[in-house]
Every structure is written in C-alpha cells, then in structure tokens.
Design a protein around this motif. Structure first.
Motif, PDB file in Angstrom:
ATOM      1  N   UNK A  99       0.826  -1.205   0.000  1.00 59.93           N
ATOM      2  CA  UNK A  99       0.000   0.000   0.000  1.00 59.93           C
ATOM      3  C   UNK A  99       0.862   1.258   0.000  1.00 59.93           C
ATOM      4  N   UNK A 100       1.830   1.323   0.884  1.00 61.93           N
ATOM      5  CA  UNK A 100       2.615   2.546   0.991  1.00 61.93           C
ATOM      6  C   UNK A 100       3.588   2.710  -0.174  1.00 61.93           C
ATOM      7  N   UNK A 101       4.031   1.625  -0.762  1.00 63.45           N
ATOM      8  CA  UNK A 101       4.862   1.760  -1.963  1.00 63.45           C
ATOM      9  C   UNK A 101       4.033   2.281  -3.130  1.00 63.45           C
ATOM     10  N   UNK A 102       2.774   1.856  -3.222  1.00 63.34           N
ATOM     11  CA  UNK A 102       1.900   2.413  -4.244  1.00 63.34           C
ATOM     12  C   UNK A 102       1.637   3.886  -4.011  1.00 63.34           C
ATOM     13  N   UNK A 103       1.403   4.257  -2.765  1.00 65.50           N
ATOM     14  CA  UNK A 103       1.192   5.658  -2.427  1.00 65.50           C
ATOM     15  C   UNK A 103       2.440   6.482  -2.731  1.00 65.50           C
ATOM     16  N   UNK A 104       3.611   5.948  -2.400  1.00 62.01           N
ATOM     17  CA  UNK A 104       4.859   6.660  -2.678  1.00 62.01           C
ATOM     18  C   UNK A 104       5.008   6.951  -4.167  1.00 62.01           C
ATOM     19  N   UNK A 105       4.609   6.012  -5.016  1.00 57.71           N
ATOM     20  CA  UNK A 105       4.677   6.235  -6.461  1.00 57.71           C
ATOM     21  C   UNK A 105       3.777   7.395  -6.872  1.00 57.71           C
ATOM     22  N   UNK A 106       2.617   7.518  -6.234  1.00 58.10           N
ATOM     23  CA  UNK A 106       1.718   8.645  -6.516  1.00 58.10           C
ATOM     24  C   UNK A 106       2.337   9.968  -6.077  1.00 58.10           C
ATOM     25  N   UNK A 107       3.111   9.956  -5.020  1.00 57.62           N
ATOM     26  CA  UNK A 107       3.713  11.175  -4.480  1.00 57.62           C
ATOM     27  C   UNK A 107       4.957  11.589  -5.249  1.00 57.62           C
ATOM     28  N   UNK A 108       5.384  10.764  -6.163  1.00 61.58           N
ATOM     29  CA  UNK A 108       6.489  11.005  -7.078  1.00 61.58           C
ATOM     30  C   UNK A 108       7.776  11.366  -6.358  1.00 61.58           C
ATOM     31  N   UNK A 109       8.161  12.621  -6.398  1.00 57.11           N
ATOM     32  CA  UNK A 109       9.511  12.999  -5.952  1.00 57.11           C
ATOM     33  C   UNK A 109       9.654  13.113  -4.433  1.00 57.11           C
ATOM     34  N   UNK A 110       8.574  12.978  -3.677  1.00 54.94           N
ATOM     35  CA  UNK A 110       8.677  13.119  -2.226  1.00 54.94           C
ATOM     36  C   UNK A 110       9.545  12.000  -1.654  1.00 54.94           C
ATOM     37  N   UNK A 111      10.589  12.343  -0.889  1.00 56.94           N
ATOM     38  CA  UNK A 111      11.476  11.304  -0.350  1.00 56.94           C
ATOM     39  C   UNK A 111      10.799  10.521   0.780  1.00 56.94           C
ATOM     40  N   UNK A 112      10.446   9.272   0.498  1.00 55.01           N
ATOM     41  CA  UNK A 112       9.774   8.419   1.471  1.00 55.01           C
ATOM     42  C   UNK A 112      10.485   7.067   1.492  1.00 55.01           C
ATOM     43  N   UNK A 113      11.072   6.721   2.631  1.00 51.87           N
ATOM     44  CA  UNK A 113      11.683   5.402   2.804  1.00 51.87           C
ATOM     45  C   UNK A 113      10.699   4.511   3.542  1.00 51.87           C
ATOM     46  N   UNK A 114      10.444   3.321   3.000  1.00 52.85           N
ATOM     47  CA  UNK A 114       9.495   2.383   3.590  1.00 52.85           C
ATOM     48  C   UNK A 114      10.256   1.126   3.990  1.00 52.85           C
ATOM     49  N   UNK A 115      10.151   0.758   5.255  1.00 54.68           N
ATOM     50  CA  UNK A 115      10.914  -0.380   5.776  1.00 54.68           C
ATOM     51  C   UNK A 115       9.999  -1.328   6.543  1.00 54.68           C
ATOM     52  N   UNK A 116      10.333  -2.608   6.480  1.00 55.74           N
ATOM     53  CA  UNK A 116       9.713  -3.601   7.334  1.00 55.74           C
ATOM     54  C   UNK A 116      10.672  -3.892   8.470  1.00 55.74           C
ATOM     55  N   UNK A 117      10.144  -4.009   9.678  1.00 57.56           N
ATOM     56  CA  UNK A 117      11.059  -4.225  10.784  1.00 57.56           C
ATOM     57  C   UNK A 117      10.369  -4.716  12.029  1.00 57.56           C
ATOM     58  N   UNK A 118      11.171  -5.047  13.012  1.00 63.37           N
ATOM     59  CA  UNK A 118      10.652  -5.510  14.282  1.00 63.37           C
ATOM     60  C   UNK A 118      10.146  -6.935  14.206  1.00 63.37           C
ATOM     61  N   UNK A 119       9.841  -7.489  15.345  1.00 67.74           N
ATOM     62  CA  UNK A 119       9.241  -8.808  15.424  1.00 67.74           C
ATOM     63  C   UNK A 119       7.742  -8.662  15.229  1.00 67.74           C
ATOM     64  N   UNK A 120       7.193  -9.451  14.309  1.00 66.11           N
ATOM     65  CA  UNK A 120       5.753  -9.324  14.059  1.00 66.11           C
ATOM     66  C   UNK A 120       4.975  -9.622  15.343  1.00 66.11           C
ATOM     67  N   UNK A 121       4.052  -8.727  15.636  1.00 66.07           N
ATOM     68  CA  UNK A 121       3.259  -8.895  16.845  1.00 66.07           C
ATOM     69  C   UNK A 121       3.887  -8.279  18.076  1.00 66.07           C
ATOM     70  N   UNK A 122       4.995  -7.559  17.896  1.00 66.31           N
ATOM     71  CA  UNK A 122       5.672  -6.954  19.043  1.00 66.31           C
ATOM     72  C   UNK A 122       5.966  -5.494  18.708  1.00 66.31           C
ATOM     73  N   UNK A 123       5.059  -4.571  19.055  1.00 65.15           N
ATOM     74  CA  UNK A 123       5.189  -3.184  18.608  1.00 65.15           C
ATOM     75  C   UNK A 123       6.435  -2.474  19.122  1.00 65.15           C
TER      76      UNK A 123
END
Length: 219
Positions: free
Chosen positions: A44-68
């Motif tokens: 979802x956020x990678x698709x949104x980033x493409x719409x925002x074009x030149x806006x610098x947005x880094x999207x990362x997956x991290x942490x243990x799932x289920x552990x905020x």
C-alpha cells in the motif's frame, strides 16, 4: 513539522542546513515509515509513494511481528544512524512513522509501553484497531461494527475488489487509490466521539499519516 493532529509524533531536526541560495528550490521533507512484517502495508505505501512522485519516502519492514516495541526500536535506530548512512543520504528524516495494528480480540501486549517509547523519541504512530485491513475496507464501504483481526481480513477478502486474500496478504494499490477521500471521511467519523481513542474497535488514524505525506508533496 506541523503538530500532529492525532497520535504520538513530534518533529525531528534535519542533518543538513536548511539555508538555501536565492531562487533555489526548497528541499522536500523526508519521511521514514516502518511497517510490521505484513506484505499488505508494504504494498500500500509503496503504491502511495509512487503517486507522491519525488517526495522522499523510505518504507521499511522491521521488528518482530506482533511486538510493537521492537518496531518502534527499529525506527529509532534507523533515524539515529541516518545522518551517517550513505543509503539515507547522510541526512536525518523530518518525520518518522510506525504503522501498527492494535489487534483483536487480544490487543498487542506492551502497546502502551511502545507508544510511550515513540513519544519519547519523536516517532509518530499510525494505529488501526483491529488491523490495517480495516483501513483498506474503508476505501470501499462503511465499517462500524466490532471485528477481530481474522474477521476483518475475511471481510476484505469477501469484497473481492483489490486482489486481497487473507492467506496471501496482497493488495492492488491501483484498485484502492480512488477511494482515499471516502476512506478518510469514514476514518474521521470513527474517531469522532471515541473517548477511548485507539482502544475503540473499529478505529484508525492512518489517514493522518497520509495527509502529512500529501501536504508535504503539495508544499
């Protein structure tokens, strides 16, 4: 940055001087977004980033799932190393966000502690109760009844609109894009009068993060 209207975020300073020569184009705000290890949010956020074009947005997956807390710590550590990291242009991020599910019927253990850690380190948090699939459903329909994480996933699958299945956790962003304005209105309606905030189910403030991105793009 403008004060956040919902959640935990405060601004962080850039690693470079903001002074510019006359006539130079203002440097855009830089965003760091950390998602839990589910494919849905990432797509979802990678698709949104493409719409925002030149806006610098880094999207990362991290942490243990289920552990905020581990997700928050990963974002904090990334922001800490950004000013010396070539991959981050040796520049701090203006806004750091974590996208977190509250989960139901049993909320994440340690969620309150994670939110306190985020506030302490200037990290903003976009929450959804029970899960991110609620935010996606709001692009297509009103959702007002309580649901567990599992039932919300099944309900999104039943809509059959954006290619999502509970097993695959895939979302076609192009099928979701046009529903953003309605999703935002519905999310705002869910928050109105919710004295218990994110503890209410259903509830989301993902739109607050997206509006921050869109405002930065317009600027």
């Amino acid at each position: 940055m403008s004060p956040r209207r919902s959640g935990t975020g405060v601004g962080v300073k850039r690693g470079k001087s903001l002074k510019r020569t006359k006539g130079a184009r203002p440097e855009q705000r830089r965003f760091l977004i950390y998602c839990e290890g589910e494919r849905t949010e990432d797509l979802y956020f990678k698709g949104l980033r493409a719409d925002l074009r030149s806006l610098p947005v880094a999207i990362c997956l991290g942490g243990e799932h289920g552990e905020p807390q581990s997700l928050i710590r990963a974002a904090i550590e990334h922001q800490r190393r950004a000013p010396t990291s070539p991959r981050d242009r040796r520049t701090a991020y203006d806004e750091v966000w974590c996208v977190i599910d509250v989960e139901a019927p049993t909320p994440h253990r340690g969620l309150d502690e994670a939110l306190g850690l985020a506030r302490k380190h200037g990290v903003s948090v976009a929450l959804t109760n029970p899960c991110f699939e609620l935010w996606l459903m709001l692009h297509f329909t009103d959702v007002t009844r309580y649901s567990t994480s599992a039932s919300a996933q099944k309900d999104l699958e039943k809509l059959g609109i954006c290619g999502y299945t509970a097993a695959r956790k895939h979302v076609e962003y192009d099928a979701v894009r046009a529903g953003y304005d309605e999703a935002r209105k519905r999310a705002q309606a869910l928050r109105q009068g919710a004295a218990e905030g994110h503890r209410r189910n259903p509830w989301t403030d993902v739109d607050v993060l997206i509006e921050s991105l869109r405002e930065a793009r317009r600027a």
